[in-house]
Design an enzyme around this catalytic site. Structure first.
Site, PDB file in Angstrom:
ATOM      1  N   ASP A 184       0.858  -1.179   0.000  1.00  0.00           N
ATOM      2  CA  ASP A 184       0.000   0.000   0.000  1.00  0.00           C
ATOM      3  C   ASP A 184       0.899   1.236   0.000  1.00  0.00           C
ATOM      4  O   ASP A 184       1.701   1.428   0.909  1.00  0.00           O
ATOM      5  CB  ASP A 184      -0.886  -0.011   1.250  1.00  0.00           C
ATOM      6  CG  ASP A 184      -1.789   1.212   1.300  1.00  0.00           C
ATOM      7  OD1 ASP A 184      -2.680   1.312   0.448  1.00  0.00           O
ATOM      8  OD2 ASP A 184      -1.580   2.061   2.192  1.00  0.00           O
ATOM      9  N   GLU A 268      -1.609  -1.503  -5.979  1.00  0.00           N
ATOM     10  CA  GLU A 268      -2.872  -0.995  -6.502  1.00  0.00           C
ATOM     11  C   GLU A 268      -2.588  -0.305  -7.828  1.00  0.00           C
ATOM     12  O   GLU A 268      -1.521   0.271  -8.000  1.00  0.00           O
ATOM     13  CB  GLU A 268      -3.443   0.060  -5.563  1.00  0.00           C
ATOM     14  CG  GLU A 268      -3.980  -0.476  -4.295  1.00  0.00           C
ATOM     15  CD  GLU A 268      -4.461   0.670  -3.408  1.00  0.00           C
ATOM     16  OE1 GLU A 268      -5.415   0.450  -2.666  1.00  0.00           O
ATOM     17  OE2 GLU A 268      -3.878   1.762  -3.465  1.00  0.00           O
ATOM     18  N   ASP A 366      -3.225   1.057   6.929  1.00  0.00           N
ATOM     19  CA  ASP A 366      -2.469   0.767   5.706  1.00  0.00           C
ATOM     20  C   ASP A 366      -2.049  -0.701   5.647  1.00  0.00           C
ATOM     21  O   ASP A 366      -1.991  -1.297   4.573  1.00  0.00           O
ATOM     22  CB  ASP A 366      -1.228   1.662   5.614  1.00  0.00           C
ATOM     23  CG  ASP A 366      -1.595   3.137   5.490  1.00  0.00           C
ATOM     24  OD1 ASP A 366      -2.746   3.419   5.083  1.00  0.00           O
ATOM     25  OD2 ASP A 366      -0.750   3.991   5.814  1.00  0.00           O
TER      26      ASP A 366
END
Ligand code: ZN
Length: 385
Positions: A184, A268, A366
Site C-alpha cells: 500500500d 494498486e 495501511d
C-alpha cells in the site's frame, strides 16, 4: 532482452558547454523550420510532407548553412524524426476523435536534448563521453552500465548537462521465489507491506521540500522580467532537480530490495485521475472565482509524492521483468475499507488510521489495505493461470 536507461551527469568545460548549447540551438532551429514546412504544406496545399522528404533536404541545408556541417548528420536526422513523431501523434489523436493540440514550435527552454541514434559517440575508460563534432566530456558514472548501448542522448536541465544511454540488457533471472507481498503506497509511510513492515520517506524529502517552498516564496516576490527573478527561477529549478535525483536514487534502491526479496509484488493500480486532478474552479453568482483548495491539494509535496509512486511501480516492474519475477496491479476499490480478517466492508474516514472490526481484527489502516491488495493479487494470478 529489456531496455534500460542510464542517466549520468556531464561536466563539460566552458568551451564544451558552449558547443553543446550551440548544437542544441541549431537542432531547435531545424526542428522549428521542419515544423513550419509541414504546417505550411498542410495548410496551403493539404499536402503532408514525409520524414524522407525532409531528410533528403539535409545536404542542401548544409550547403546554404555551412555551420550545419558541424553537427553529426544522424543527430540532425533524429531532429526530423522528432518532428515526424509529433505529427504522427497529432494525426493519431485526430483519428481517435480526441482534441489534440497542433504540434508546437519549441522555445529555448522547452527544447532541451539532442540524440545520437546510432553512432558518433563513445564512452572511454577514463570516464569521458566522446561526441562527434563536440569533443570528449567528463562524465560521472555513478552506476555500473550494463548491456549494449543503443542510443546516446544529451540533455540540458537548467545549467546542468546529462547524458542518457538507452541500453539493451539481457535478462538476468533470479532464483524462483514463491513469496508474495502486497504493498500500500501512502502519504504517511511511503509504503506499507502486507507483513506489516513499512518503508519510510527519507528525511531529506521534507528538508528539500521546505527549501523549495522557501525558494518559491522568494521567487514570487521578485518582479517579472527582473534579473533577480531570473536568478531565483534558476535556484528553484536547481532545487527541483536535486529533489528528483534524490528521489530516483531512493526509488531505485527500494525497488531493488523488493524485487530481490519477493517473487510476486502486488500494487494498486494508480489512478492518474485522482492523483493529480485539481479541484474544479468554483464561482459565485456574480462569476467571481472562489477559493477551491487547489493550492493546498495541488501543492508541491503532492506532485512529488505522485511522481514518486508511479515511478516506483515502474521501477519495480522493469526490474521484476528483468529478473523473471512478477508485478501485479489490482483494482484499488475498497482496499482500505474491507476488513482483511472477515471481508466485511467497513467505511472509514481518511483520518482514521486504525482498522478495528467486530470480528476482532485490529491493525493499522495501511497494513489492512496491504493485506487486501495481496489477496486480490493472488486471486487475479489464479484466474489468469
Ligand atoms: Zn472483520
Amino acid at each position: 532482452m529489456s531496455k534500460q536507461a542510464y542517466k549520468f551527469r556531464l561536466y563539460p568545460t566552458r568551451k564544451q558547454a558552449q558547443a553543446l548549447t550551440w548544437t542544441l540551438d541549431r537542432c531547435r532551429e531545424l526542428y522549428n523550420a521542419a515544423l513550419q514546412e509541414r504546417r505550411d504544406a498542410y495548410r496551403m496545399a493539404g499536402k503532408s510532407i514525409t520524414y524522407y522528404d525532409q531528410a533528403n533536404q539535409l545536404p542542401e541545408i548544409k550547403d546554404i548553412r555551412e555551420e550545419y556541417n558541424d553537427i553529426h548528420s544522424q543527430v540532425l536526422q533524429d531532429v526530423l524524426r522528432r518532428v515526424k513523431k509529433a505529427f504522427d501523434n497529432f494525426f493519431r489523436r485526430c483519428k481517435n476523435g480526441e482534441e489534440p493540440g497542433y504540434p508546437r514550435f519549441q522555445g529555448k527552454n522547452r527544447y532541451d536534448s539532442f540524440c545520437y541514434p546510432q553512432g558518433g559517440y563513445s564512452l572511454t575508460y577514463d570516464h569521458r563521453v566522446c561526441l562527434s563534432k563536440v569533443g570528449c566530456i567528463k562524465v560521472k558514472l555513478h552506476r555500473q552500465l550494463k548491456g549494449t548501448i543503443k542510443t546516446c542522448t544529451i540533455k540540458r536541465e537548467g545549467d546542468a548537462w546529462y547524458v542518457v544511454f538507452a541500453c539493451e540488457v539481457e535478462h538476468e533471472p533470479l532464483q524462483e521465489n514463491a513469496e508474495a507481498v502486497g504493498i500500500d503506497l501512502g502519504l504517511l509511510h511511503f509504503a506499507t507491506l502486507s507483513d506489516g513492515s513499512t518503508i519510510e520517506n527519507p528525511r531529506y524529502y521534507r528538508k528539500a521540500e521546505q527549501r523549495l517552498e522557501r525558494l518559491q516564496q522568494a521567487l514570487s516576490r521578485k518582479k517579472r522580467g527582473s534579473h533577480r527573478r531570473k536568478k531565483a527561477v534558476k535556484q528553484v529549478a536547481k532545487s527541483h532537480r536535486k529533489v528528483s535525483n534524490q528521489r530516483r536514487d531512493f526509488l531505485h534502491k527500494q525497488s531493488r530490495n523488493l524485487v530481490n526479496s519477493y517473487g510476486t509484488i502486488v500494487f494498486e493500480e494508480l489512478q492518474p485521475a485522482n492523483m493529480s486532478k485539481r479541484p474544479k474552479p468554483k464561482q459565485d453568482e456574480k462569476g467571481t472565482y472562489l477559493p477551491n483548495g487547489a493550492a493546498a491539494k495541488g501543492g508541491l509535496n503532492k506532485s512529488i509524492v505522485d511522481a514518486g509512486w508511479s515511478q516506483f511501480v515502474q521501477f519495480c516492474a522493469y526490474k521484476a521483468a528483468n529478473a523473471g519475477r512478477t508485478v501485479v496491479q489490482v483494482n484499488p476499490k475498497y482496499t482500505s475499507q474491507i476488513c482483511s480478517g472477515c471481508g466485511t466492508v467497513k467505511k472509514k474516514e481518511l483520518s482514521e488510521r486504525w482498522h478495528s472490526c467486530d470480528c476482532g481484527t485490529q491493525l493499522d489502516r495501511d497494513h489492512n489495505a496491504a493485506i487486501n491488495i495481496l489477496r486480490l493479487g493472488r486471486s487475479l494470478q489464479e484466474t489468469r493461470s
